[in-house]
Design a protein around this motif. Sequence first.
Motif, PDB file in Angstrom:
ATOM      1  N   ASP A 183     -37.327  40.423  73.636  1.00 19.42           N
ATOM      2  CA  ASP A 183     -36.997  41.399  74.670  1.00 19.42           C
ATOM      3  C   ASP A 183     -36.702  42.787  74.099  1.00 19.42           C
ATOM      4  O   ASP A 183     -36.300  43.691  74.823  1.00 19.42           O
ATOM      5  N   GLY A 184     -36.921  42.947  72.792  1.00 19.94           N
ATOM      6  CA  GLY A 184     -36.769  44.254  72.169  1.00 19.94           C
ATOM      7  C   GLY A 184     -35.386  44.562  71.640  1.00 19.94           C
ATOM      8  O   GLY A 184     -35.179  45.574  70.973  1.00 19.94           O
ATOM      9  N   ARG A 185     -34.424  43.722  71.924  1.00 21.19           N
ATOM     10  CA  ARG A 185     -33.070  43.974  71.423  1.00 21.19           C
ATOM     11  C   ARG A 185     -32.894  43.399  70.025  1.00 21.19           C
ATOM     12  O   ARG A 185     -33.531  42.408  69.652  1.00 21.19           O
ATOM     13  N   GLY A 186     -32.023  44.028  69.255  1.00 25.65           N
ATOM     14  CA  GLY A 186     -31.624  43.532  67.950  1.00 25.65           C
ATOM     15  C   GLY A 186     -30.135  43.773  67.797  1.00 25.65           C
ATOM     16  O   GLY A 186     -29.497  44.377  68.667  1.00 25.65           O
ATOM     17  N   TYR A 187     -29.568  43.315  66.675  1.00 22.38           N
ATOM     18  CA  TYR A 187     -28.134  43.528  66.495  1.00 22.38           C
ATOM     19  C   TYR A 187     -27.875  44.410  65.281  1.00 22.38           C
ATOM     20  O   TYR A 187     -28.628  44.419  64.306  1.00 22.38           O
ATOM     21  N   MET A 188     -26.787  45.165  65.359  1.00 21.62           N
ATOM     22  CA  MET A 188     -26.401  46.063  64.278  1.00 21.62           C
ATOM     23  C   MET A 188     -24.885  46.259  64.327  1.00 21.62           C
ATOM     24  O   MET A 188     -24.268  46.119  65.387  1.00 21.62           O
ATOM     25  N   PRO A 189     -24.255  46.596  63.183  1.00 20.14           N
ATOM     26  CA  PRO A 189     -22.805  46.823  63.185  1.00 20.14           C
ATOM     27  C   PRO A 189     -22.471  48.209  63.721  1.00 20.14           C
ATOM     28  O   PRO A 189     -23.120  49.200  63.385  1.00 20.14           O
ATOM     29  N   LEU A 190     -21.448  48.270  64.577  1.00 22.69           N
ATOM     30  CA  LEU A 190     -21.024  49.539  65.149  1.00 22.69           C
ATOM     31  C   LEU A 190     -19.503  49.597  65.230  1.00 22.69           C
ATOM     32  O   LEU A 190     -18.848  48.583  65.494  1.00 22.69           O
ATOM     33  N   THR A 191     -18.949  50.772  65.007  1.00 22.60           N
ATOM     34  CA  THR A 191     -17.550  50.992  65.325  1.00 22.60           C
ATOM     35  C   THR A 191     -17.423  51.139  66.844  1.00 22.60           C
ATOM     36  O   THR A 191     -18.429  51.325  67.553  1.00 22.60           O
TER      37      THR A 191
END
Length: 476
Positions: free
Chosen positions: A308-316
Amino acid sequence: MKKQWTKFIIVLVLYLLFLFWVKSWLGLILVPLIYDVYISKKIRWQWWKDSEKPIRVLMSWVDAIVFALVAVYFINLFFFQNYVIPSSSLEKSLLRGDYLFVSKLSYGPRIPQTPLTMPLTQHTLPIFGIKSYIEWPHWDYRRVKGLGHVELNDIVVFNYPAGDTLASSPQYQAQDYYQLCYSAGLQQLQAPVPVDSMTRQQQWDFFNQVLYRGAEAVKANPGEFGDVISRPTDRRENYVKRCVGLPGQTLQIKNQIIYLDGKANKQPDKVQFSYWVRLINDLPESTMEELEITEEDLQQLYASRQRDGRGYMPLTKKAAEGLKQMPEYVDLVEPVTDADMVDGGKVYPLNGNYGWTRDNYGPVWIPAKGKTLKLTMDNIAIYDRPIRVYEGNELEVKNNKIYINGKEANEYTFKMDYYWMMGDNRHNSLDSRYWGFVPEDHVVGKPIFIWLSINPEDIGAKIRWNRLFRMVDNIK
């Protein structure tokens, strides 16, 4: 001669004070040599100064190099050393490429357990790829008095506890050996095993058998994994994390919040968690800089993209809120939860079955020196490694009974203090949630300030001038 006596007395007094500090009077055997250097001069310590020019020049260089190596060895051992941040586990508090001035005096330097080592190396000689230390003699752990003790939320440099054993192949050296064995053992199962329906004894036997079979599989395949090797405590990899749990405290993680003895601990100012993100346009460089999003973060996003085009990444929290206000670039920003189990992994203890995850963990009591813990079949998996590996006891569990050094045991008194260490990049940090407690004999020192910071993502290794000489204690 009066000048020589003055030098001798000054050096002797400093040397005796040092011996008093480290509580090792064996060093008195060197006093006659110090006396000879300054007063009697029976030994020609610099005999080469009277030699022909080639020998004189060569030996002058050898003399200078040897002196420098001894000085560096002594300083690194007892006072301070350099440490560079190799990974993103503490971002955005400490960044990859930060060079830290690490004080050994803050917690007290350790007397070396493997004293015969090449200065400026941890365990391997560059180029040659061989051990940089000799395992004999090997001394017991002892720490001399320092300026203080590890305090809650300190950033601490320590030896990697699970680094006692590892597969020597380069691609596996950075991987947790016990996690590797656990995965290899599970691959040998013919079908899923109903662990939840087992008794604690059956679970203990099952997980230990999985780890044993995995270890045998790794050992039997040196072509892929290399040899299985071990390292003494002070020669294991150096890690840097934040201390979020002290000896004697009970730690629990509930919905990503750390609780100590039932009270929520303050989150670091720049704590990060993973978010599902779907980009519809590339982020401007100015936005990435403002929200402190790195190329490494974006690479993780791209590598984890779903259909679906989403991915994960670390964010504050600041970065997540900022992206939500940019619909022209982003149309999805949602927290990653336990239900997603993205890169969750098997948490500590590997030989337990508690249903814990990285975001909901514990409660677990952190062992303290001199404190006695009642041992049960429900908690022995948690304290197996401290009792057996770190404190050197034989431990068996059979017929629902616990045996330590051949005797049935219902309690155990710990010999050392232990700590709970975690990275500020909570979903991208291999820390105590995965390999358990950090014993006091693994603690190396305390970072004082950043003396250099080089951006590894910038062409030409750009220096981060705004981070130079930033005090680590100010990074909350």
